[in-house]
Motif scaffolding. Structure first.
Motif, mmCIF file in Angstrom:
data_model
loop_
_atom_site.group_PDB
_atom_site.id
_atom_site.type_symbol
_atom_site.label_atom_id
_atom_site.label_comp_id
_atom_site.label_asym_id
_atom_site.label_seq_id
_atom_site.Cartn_x
_atom_site.Cartn_y
_atom_site.Cartn_z
ATOM 1 N N GLU A 1 38.364 31.998 41.665
ATOM 2 C CA GLU A 1 37.806 33.076 42.486
ATOM 3 C C GLU A 1 36.396 33.424 42.021
ATOM 4 O OE1 GLU A 1 38.658 37.738 42.564
ATOM 5 O OE2 GLU A 1 40.342 36.576 43.373
ATOM 6 N N VAL B 1 34.350 46.505 44.761
ATOM 7 C CA VAL B 1 35.519 45.863 44.157
ATOM 8 C C VAL B 1 35.209 45.087 42.879
ATOM 9 C CG1 VAL B 1 36.807 45.683 46.314
ATOM 10 C CG2 VAL B 1 35.293 43.824 45.647
ATOM 11 N N GLY C 1 36.704 40.860 37.657
ATOM 12 C CA GLY C 1 37.671 41.924 37.429
ATOM 13 C C GLY C 1 37.503 43.024 38.469
ATOM 14 N N ALA C 2 37.723 44.264 38.050
ATOM 15 C CA ALA C 2 37.593 45.419 38.944
ATOM 16 C C ALA C 2 36.150 45.914 38.948
ATOM 17 C CB ALA C 2 38.528 46.532 38.489
ATOM 18 N N GLU C 3 35.869 46.855 39.855
ATOM 19 C CA GLU C 3 34.500 47.367 39.980
ATOM 20 C C GLU C 3 33.990 48.042 38.710
ATOM 21 O OE1 GLU C 3 37.178 50.617 41.567
ATOM 22 O OE2 GLU C 3 37.061 48.467 41.843
ATOM 23 N N GLY D 1 37.430 39.181 33.217
ATOM 24 C CA GLY D 1 38.033 39.556 34.486
ATOM 25 C C GLY D 1 39.441 39.037 34.701
ATOM 26 N N TYR D 2 39.939 38.232 33.782
ATOM 27 C CA TYR D 2 41.270 37.653 33.946
ATOM 28 C C TYR D 2 42.304 38.706 33.585
ATOM 29 C CZ TYR D 2 44.866 34.083 34.005
ATOM 30 O OH TYR D 2 45.963 33.346 34.312
ATOM 31 N N PRO D 3 43.371 38.879 34.285
ATOM 32 C CA PRO D 3 43.972 38.073 35.345
ATOM 33 C C PRO D 3 43.594 38.536 36.750
ATOM 34 C CG PRO D 3 45.604 39.621 34.603
ATOM 35 C CD PRO D 3 44.344 39.872 33.794
ATOM 36 N N SER D 4 42.926 39.714 36.879
ATOM 37 C CA SER D 4 42.643 40.194 38.239
ATOM 38 C C SER D 4 41.648 39.318 38.987
ATOM 39 C CB SER D 4 42.173 41.650 38.213
ATOM 40 O OG SER D 4 41.035 41.790 37.409
ATOM 41 N N SER D 5 40.795 38.600 38.279
ATOM 42 C CA SER D 5 39.867 37.652 38.897
ATOM 43 C C SER D 5 40.074 36.284 38.250
ATOM 44 C CB SER D 5 38.418 38.091 38.700
ATOM 45 O OG SER D 5 38.135 39.262 39.403
ATOM 46 N N PRO D 6 40.877 35.419 38.887
ATOM 47 C CA PRO D 6 41.091 34.079 38.312
ATOM 48 C C PRO D 6 39.793 33.264 38.324
ATOM 49 C CG PRO D 6 42.455 34.424 40.289
ATOM 50 C CD PRO D 6 41.624 35.643 40.099
ATOM 51 N N ASP E 1 34.648 46.982 35.626
ATOM 52 C CA ASP E 1 34.604 46.017 34.528
ATOM 53 C C ASP E 1 33.152 45.856 34.073
ATOM 54 O OD1 ASP E 1 34.539 43.604 32.946
ATOM 55 O OD2 ASP E 1 36.447 43.041 33.860
#
Length: 190
Positions: free
Chosen positions: A161, A94, A98-100, A153-158, A102
């Motif tokens: 987090e 994951v 961000g996503a895997e 990684g923003y917004p998927s990883s604030p 990124d």
């Protein structure tokens, strides 16, 4: 380093049994999960990669059994190996930033590199290993700080987090470092 007679005792055998049993159980988890949920979909490549990771992890734990009879040393290796496997697998599955896919997740190669290179520089001696994994924890924290400061990684990883997950890994690296330090003290007084 010579293999100590104590390492061939029941304690070493139990350690190896626990490690390889845990690896087998971990390998079965995704297979079982695929039976009960559609969320887990693994193919042969996923199982091969995970199996290779577990074999390497088990081999490192085997090496620790041969290097030292110290429970603290073995626990330190176990925690470091578990943290490394979790870090790699989480990034593959994951991503931590961000996503895997990124590219920011490639920064974690540096975290693992510090631990691995540090272990070789320390020649797997407990005092040096303590320093290597203290440095690994520091690099983990720096990666998190850089990711948050740069808005990666923003917004998927604030930011919270990213900081929280990285703090968990940093704590694992610190726990390993403290156990290596304890093993060094045991060795000094033995």
């Amino acid at each position: 380093m010579a293999v100590k007679a104590e390492n061939r005792s029941g304690r070493g055998r139990r350690w190896r049994q626990v490690v390889w049993s845990a690896a087998a159980a971990l390998m079965l988890l995704p297979l079982l999960a695929m039976q009960v949920t559609a969320e887990v979909v693994w193919d042969g490549a996923d199982f091969a990669i995970f199996g290779a990771m577990l074999i390497v992890a088990g081999g490192v734990c085997e090496l620790a059994t041969r290097i030292s009879a110290s429970g603290a040393y073995r626990a330190a290796v176990g925690i470091a190996v578990a943290a490394a496997v979790a870090l790699i697998w989480t990034n593959l599955a994951v991503g931590l930033i961000g996503a895997e896919d990124d590219p920011a997740n490639l920064l974690y190669g540096g975290v693992l590199g510090v631990g691995i290179i540090g272990a070789f520089i320390a020649r797997f001696r407990p005092n040096g290993m303590a320093h290597a994994f203290l440095a690994t924890a520091l690099v983990q924290a720096v990666v998190a700080a850089v990711a948050v400061a740069a808005g990666m990684g923003y917004p998927s990883s604030p930011p919270l987090e990213i900081l929280g997950v990285n703090a968990l890994f940093a704590v694992l690296w610190l726990a390993s470092a403290l156990l290596f330090r304890r093993a060094a003290r045991e060795q000094t007084f033995a």
